[in-house]
Design a protein around this motif. Structure first.
Motif, PDB file in Angstrom:
ATOM      1  N   GLN A   1       0.824  -1.207   0.000  1.00 35.40           N
ATOM      2  CA  GLN A   1       0.000   0.000   0.000  1.00 35.40           C
ATOM      3  C   GLN A   1       0.858   1.257   0.000  1.00 35.40           C
ATOM      4  O   GLN A   1       0.422   2.322  -0.369  1.00 35.40           O
ATOM      5  CB  GLN A   1      -0.913  -0.002   1.222  1.00 35.40           C
ATOM      6  N   TYR A  25      -0.695   4.941  -7.344  1.00 35.02           N
ATOM      7  CA  TYR A  25      -0.506   4.704  -5.916  1.00 35.02           C
ATOM      8  C   TYR A  25      -1.761   4.087  -5.342  1.00 35.02           C
ATOM      9  O   TYR A  25      -2.830   4.096  -5.962  1.00 35.02           O
ATOM     10  CB  TYR A  25      -0.177   6.020  -5.205  1.00 35.02           C
ATOM     11  N   GLU A  26      -1.626   3.513  -4.147  1.00 34.93           N
ATOM     12  CA  GLU A  26      -2.760   2.883  -3.472  1.00 34.93           C
ATOM     13  C   GLU A  26      -3.189   3.631  -2.215  1.00 34.93           C
ATOM     14  O   GLU A  26      -4.366   3.681  -1.878  1.00 34.93           O
ATOM     15  CB  GLU A  26      -2.406   1.450  -3.096  1.00 34.93           C
ATOM     16  N   ASN A  27      -2.214   4.207  -1.533  1.00 37.29           N
ATOM     17  CA  ASN A  27      -2.486   4.802  -0.223  1.00 37.29           C
ATOM     18  C   ASN A  27      -3.229   6.125  -0.370  1.00 37.29           C
ATOM     19  O   ASN A  27      -2.678   7.117  -0.830  1.00 37.29           O
ATOM     20  CB  ASN A  27      -1.154   5.017   0.506  1.00 37.29           C
ATOM     21  N   THR A  28      -4.484   6.144   0.026  1.00 38.70           N
ATOM     22  CA  THR A  28      -5.288   7.360  -0.115  1.00 38.70           C
ATOM     23  C   THR A  28      -4.868   8.450   0.859  1.00 38.70           C
ATOM     24  O   THR A  28      -5.362   9.574   0.784  1.00 38.70           O
ATOM     25  CB  THR A  28      -6.777   7.038   0.085  1.00 38.70           C
ATOM     26  N   ASP A  31      -0.874  12.928   0.158  1.00 37.19           N
ATOM     27  CA  ASP A  31      -1.456  14.234  -0.159  1.00 37.19           C
ATOM     28  C   ASP A  31      -0.464  15.204  -0.801  1.00 37.19           C
ATOM     29  O   ASP A  31      -0.736  16.396  -0.908  1.00 37.19           O
ATOM     30  CB  ASP A  31      -2.057  14.861   1.108  1.00 37.19           C
ATOM     31  N   PRO A  52      -3.604  16.979  -4.143  1.00 37.94           N
ATOM     32  CA  PRO A  52      -4.758  16.344  -4.776  1.00 37.94           C
ATOM     33  C   PRO A  52      -5.994  17.223  -4.918  1.00 37.94           C
ATOM     34  O   PRO A  52      -7.004  16.760  -5.462  1.00 37.94           O
ATOM     35  CB  PRO A  52      -5.037  15.145  -3.856  1.00 37.94           C
ATOM     36  N   LYS A  68      -7.501  11.851  -9.090  1.00 41.77           N
ATOM     37  CA  LYS A  68      -7.646  11.376  -7.716  1.00 41.77           C
ATOM     38  C   LYS A  68      -8.458  10.084  -7.642  1.00 41.77           C
ATOM     39  O   LYS A  68      -8.112   9.175  -6.893  1.00 41.77           O
ATOM     40  CB  LYS A  68      -8.314  12.460  -6.866  1.00 41.77           C
ATOM     41  N   SER A  69      -9.514   9.989  -8.441  1.00 41.64           N
ATOM     42  CA  SER A  69     -10.373   8.811  -8.358  1.00 41.64           C
ATOM     43  C   SER A  69      -9.647   7.555  -8.835  1.00 41.64           C
ATOM     44  O   SER A  69      -9.847   6.467  -8.307  1.00 41.64           O
ATOM     45  CB  SER A  69     -11.658   9.014  -9.154  1.00 41.64           C
ATOM     46  N   LYS A  71      -6.390   7.279  -8.703  1.00 36.24           N
ATOM     47  CA  LYS A  71      -5.132   7.236  -7.954  1.00 36.24           C
ATOM     48  C   LYS A  71      -3.938   7.146  -8.902  1.00 36.24           C
ATOM     49  O   LYS A  71      -3.064   6.268  -8.765  1.00 36.24           O
ATOM     50  CB  LYS A  71      -5.149   6.110  -6.924  1.00 36.24           C
TER      51      LYS A  71
END
Lengths: 111, 113
Positions: A1, A25-28, A31, A52, A68-69, A71
Motif C-alpha cells: 500500500q 498509488y494505493e495509499n489514499t 497528499d 490532490p 484522484k479517483s 489514484k
C-alpha cells in the motif's frame, strides 16, 4: 500500500515530442506528489509538485496531471529537448517526512 | 545549486568495517535526510532529522545510525558494513515550510567488498 508504481522504465522520443510518464498509488493518505529530475552523476532535483485538490499544474514545459479517483498522476514534458534527457522520479507523501519514490524513468530525447 | 556537500564522494571498504558519510549544508535548513538509491528501487529513506539532535527512522534504517550535533552537519554511519549496503547515498535538505526533500547533494558512491 506504500508503493508508488512508475512506468515506463525507459522512454525515447524525438525532439519536440511530448513524453508522458505515469505513476499510480494505493495509499489514499498521500497528499503531496512531487516529481524529481536527475542527471547522471548528480542528485535528484525537485521539478514540480501537486496536491490532490487540483487536477493539473503547469510550470514552464512541465505539466502534472492528477486523477484522484483513479489514484494516478503523470508528468508531461512539452516540446521536449535533448537537454531534458534524464531520469525522472515520481513520488508521494502522506505528509510528514516519509516520501515514497517510484523506481524511475530514463528519458532520452533524440536531437 | 543548493549548498550541500557530501563526503567522501566515493568509497570502497570491506565487509564488517564501520563507515561514516558526511553531509554538510550552508543553507541553514532545518530538515535533513539520508536516502539510498538502488536500481529498480528509486530512492529509499534511511533516516531524517527535524532539528539538532532530533532524528527518526525511515523505511530502510536497519544497520544505519545518524547524528546531528549542528544544524549544518548530518552524519550517516554504517555500524558494520555489509555487501547489501553497497549503494549510492544521497543527502537532502528542505526548509521549514515543506518537510519533503527539496535539494539533494551529488551523492556518495559506496562499495562494500
Amino acid at each position: 500500500q506504500q508503493q508508488v508504481k512508475q512506468s515506463p522504465q525507459s522512454l525515447i522520443v524525438q525532439k519536440g515530442g511530448i513524453p508522458i510518464i505515469n505513476c499510480a498509488y494505493e495509499n489514499t493518505a498521500f497528499d503531496y506528489f512531487p516529481w524529481y529530475q536527475q542527471f547522471p552523476g548528480k542528485g535528484p532535483a525537485l521539478l514540480i509538485a501537486i496536491r490532490p485538490d487540483v487536477s493539473e499544474k503547469k510550470e514552464g514545459r512541465f505539466t502534472i496531471s492528477f486523477n484522484k479517483s483513479a489514484k494516478q498522476f503523470s508528468l508531461h514534458i512539452m516540446d521536449s529537448q535533448p537537454g531534458d534527457s534524464a531520469t525522472y522520479f515520481c513520488a508521494a507523501s502522506p505528509g510528514g517526512f516519509k516520501t515514497i519514490f517510484g523506481a524511475g524513468t530514463r528519458l532520452f530525447v533524440k536531437a | 545549486d543548493a549548498g550541500i556537500t557530501q563526503s567522501p564522494r566515493h568509497k570502497v571498504t570491506e565487509t564488517g568495517t564501520p563507515v561514516t558519510l558526511r553531509c554538510h549544508q550552508t543553507e541553514n535548513h532545518r530538515y535533513m535526510y539520508w536516502y539510498r538509491q538502488d536500481p529498480g528501487h528509486g530512492l529509499r529513506l534511511i533516516h531524517y532529522s527535524y532539528g539538532v539532535k532530533d532524528t527518526d527512522k525511515g523505511e530502510v534504517s536497519d544497520g544505519y545510525s545518524v547524528s546531528r550535533s549542528k544544524t549544518e552537519d548530518f552524519l550517516l554511519t554504517l555500524e558494520s558494513a555489509t555487501s547489501s549496503q553497497t549503494s549510492v547515498y544521497f543527502c537532502a535538505i528542505s526548509t521549514d515550510i515543506i518537510n519533503q526533500p527539496q535539494h539533494f547533494g551529488d551523492g556518495t558512491r559506496l562499495s562494500i567488498l
